[in-house]
Motif scaffolding. Structure first.
Motif: not given
Length: 117
Positions: A5, A62-63, A66, A69-70, A91, A93
């Motif tokens: 990030g 990345m999972a 994300r 952030y969510e 975000l 990779e």
């Protein structure tokens, strides 16, 4: 593959909400194994200009980036920062330990010319 990030923060305004955000953000990162690599130190600009500061947070992938952030936990504190600091957050990779930019050049050349280097 790690993911990051990356935030470019401009026009920072000191506000009590920012202190609250700073006190609470690590708790939102811990479940996703996020860790600060850069957190707003002064920069040595060697090309162009760089108004503001930067933040770099590393995640296992990345999972996780994300999901952080969510997450409801991060969403609860997001406005504490976003309402007082203008900036961009992406975000992205990372590359693996064997990354070779020459391979990227070959792929780009093949895409643009239909040939291999």
């Amino acid at each position: 593959m790690p993911a990051y990030g990356f935030a470019h923060l401009r026009d920072r305004r000191h506000h009590p909400d920012i202190l609250e955000y700073l006190k609470r953000i690590q708790g939102t990162l811990d479940p996703f194994h996020g860790r600060f690599l850069i957190h707003g130190p002064p920069t040595a600009v060697v090309e162009g200009s760089w108004p503001g500061s930067m933040v770099l947070i590393e995640f296992p992938g990345m999972a996780e980036a994300r999901a952080w952030y969510e997450s409801p936990e991060y969403r609860k504190i997001l406005r504490l920062r976003a309402d007082h600091i203008d900036g961009d957050l992406v975000l992205v990779e990372g590359v693996g330990p064997g990354y070779d930019p020459r391979e990227r050049a070959e792929k780009l050349q093949a895409e643009t010319t239909g040939e291999h280097a």
